[in-house]
Enzyme design. Structure first.
Site, PDB file in Angstrom:
ATOM      1  N   HIS A 249     -17.352 -17.927   9.064  1.00  0.00           N
ATOM      2  CA  HIS A 249     -17.911 -18.727   8.017  1.00  0.00           C
ATOM      3  C   HIS A 249     -17.026 -20.020   8.053  1.00  0.00           C
ATOM      4  O   HIS A 249     -17.608 -21.105   7.939  1.00  0.00           O
ATOM      5  CB  HIS A 249     -17.854 -18.041   6.473  1.00  0.00           C
ATOM      6  CG  HIS A 249     -18.834 -16.802   6.465  1.00  0.00           C
ATOM      7  ND1 HIS A 249     -18.345 -15.712   6.077  1.00  0.00           N
ATOM      8  CD2 HIS A 249     -20.295 -16.778   6.590  1.00  0.00           C
ATOM      9  CE1 HIS A 249     -19.444 -14.779   6.100  1.00  0.00           C
ATOM     10  NE2 HIS A 249     -20.368 -15.458   6.459  1.00  0.00           N
TER      11      HIS A 249
ATOM     12  N   LYS B   3     -28.859  -6.659   0.196  1.00  0.00           N
ATOM     13  CA  LYS B   3     -27.480  -5.857   0.642  1.00  0.00           C
ATOM     14  C   LYS B   3     -26.828  -5.251  -0.592  1.00  0.00           C
ATOM     15  O   LYS B   3     -26.918  -6.116  -1.725  1.00  0.00           O
ATOM     16  CB  LYS B   3     -26.570  -7.075   1.432  1.00  0.00           C
ATOM     17  CG  LYS B   3     -26.987  -7.349   2.521  1.00  0.00           C
ATOM     18  CD  LYS B   3     -26.233  -8.518   3.029  1.00  0.00           C
ATOM     19  CE  LYS B   3     -26.466  -9.052   4.293  1.00  0.00           C
ATOM     20  NZ  LYS B   3     -25.743  -9.811   5.031  1.00  0.00           N
TER      21      LYS B   3
ATOM     22  N   ARG C 111     -24.906 -16.649  15.603  1.00  0.00           N
ATOM     23  CA  ARG C 111     -23.869 -15.918  16.240  1.00  0.00           C
ATOM     24  C   ARG C 111     -24.211 -15.383  17.928  1.00  0.00           C
ATOM     25  O   ARG C 111     -23.883 -15.662  18.667  1.00  0.00           O
ATOM     26  CB  ARG C 111     -23.227 -14.460  15.814  1.00  0.00           C
ATOM     27  CG  ARG C 111     -22.225 -15.041  14.565  1.00  0.00           C
ATOM     28  CD  ARG C 111     -22.122 -13.779  13.735  1.00  0.00           C
ATOM     29  NE  ARG C 111     -23.233 -13.330  13.108  1.00  0.00           N
ATOM     30  CZ  ARG C 111     -23.472 -12.121  12.341  1.00  0.00           C
ATOM     31  NH1 ARG C 111     -22.309 -11.451  12.282  1.00  0.00           N
ATOM     32  NH2 ARG C 111     -24.695 -11.969  11.808  1.00  0.00           N
TER      33      ARG C 111
ATOM     34  N   SER D   1     -19.175  -9.641   8.052  1.00  0.00           N
ATOM     35  CA  SER D   1     -18.419  -9.320   7.015  1.00  0.00           C
ATOM     36  C   SER D   1     -18.439  -7.795   6.833  1.00  0.00           C
ATOM     37  O   SER D   1     -17.392  -7.215   6.519  1.00  0.00           O
ATOM     38  CB  SER D   1     -19.121  -9.920   5.633  1.00  0.00           C
ATOM     39  OG  SER D   1     -19.003 -11.311   5.523  1.00  0.00           O
TER      40      SER D   1
END
Ligand code: COA
Length: 165
Positions: free
Chosen positions: A17, A41, A92, A130
């Site tokens: 990030h 999430k 990504r 993460s």
């Protein structure tokens, strides 16, 4: 002078990030980082904890002039409220594309003026996330290559409070 918004759940913030934040700051005259909820999430850190960690992480690497705000609501509403020119997201790998494509088109549908800008994540961080960081740390692995010290410490504290299930 273009203004941008970088939203994410940041549970927790990683060097991936931070790489996007550093590069976005070079492209835009003003960048706001928004710590948000992703209802899909289950978060390890609360919204307030995640915001504090983003602030501490940016301070640790000398980027303390970056505005960091929490937001519980739709991304389009925040973008409109802040009058930003673009919303920045990191990409990504090709696996991110479909999700980001859906996100961008939904947001554009909700607000025709909504504009997204995608930055390619540096190769060094393209494999981390993460949840990978959380998982490695939960088993006692070393994540200091992936997160600033303050995040490493917060993860250690969080997992020391957790009873194994
Ligand atoms: N380097 C490394 N990892 C990165 C990265 C980078 N540059 N950019 C993102 N990631 C990882 C994150 O660590 C995260 O990993 P995880 O899934 O293991 O937790 C994952 O990529 C995606 O996280 P993030 O970028 O924080 O986005 P998100 O999908 O959790 O949340 C929001 C995206 C908050 C913008 C979105 O949920 C949202 O807009 N919520 C508000 C509600 C709304 O408006 N909904 C309608 C939109 S369709």
């Amino acid at each position: 002078m273009a203004k941008a918004l970088y939203p994410g759940s940041f549970d927790p913030i990683t060097y991936g990030h931070i790489d996007i934040i550093k590069r976005a700051k070079k492209l835009f005259s003003h960048l706001t980082v928004a710590v948000m909820r992703n209802p899909e999430k289950r978060m390890l850190f609360s919204l307030t904890e995640r915001q504090s960690l983003v602030i501490a992480a940016l301070r640790e690497i000398g980027l303390n002039d970056t505005q960091v705000i929490p937001h519980d609501g739709l991304l389009v509403d925040l973008a409109r409220q802040l009058h930003v020119d673009a919303v920045v997201r990191g990409l990504r790998a090709s696996t991110d594309f479909e999700y980001e494509f859906q996100l961008a088109l939904t947001n554009r549908d909700l607000d025709p003026d909504f504009e997204s800008v995608y930055l390619m994540t540096s190769r060094d961080f393209s494999f981390i996330s993460s949840s990978i960081v959380r998982q490695v740390k939960s088993y006692g692995g070393d994540v200091r290559r992936f997160v600033p010290l303050c995040v490493d410490r917060a993860l250690a504290e969080k997992f020391s409070q957790k009873t194994p299930g």
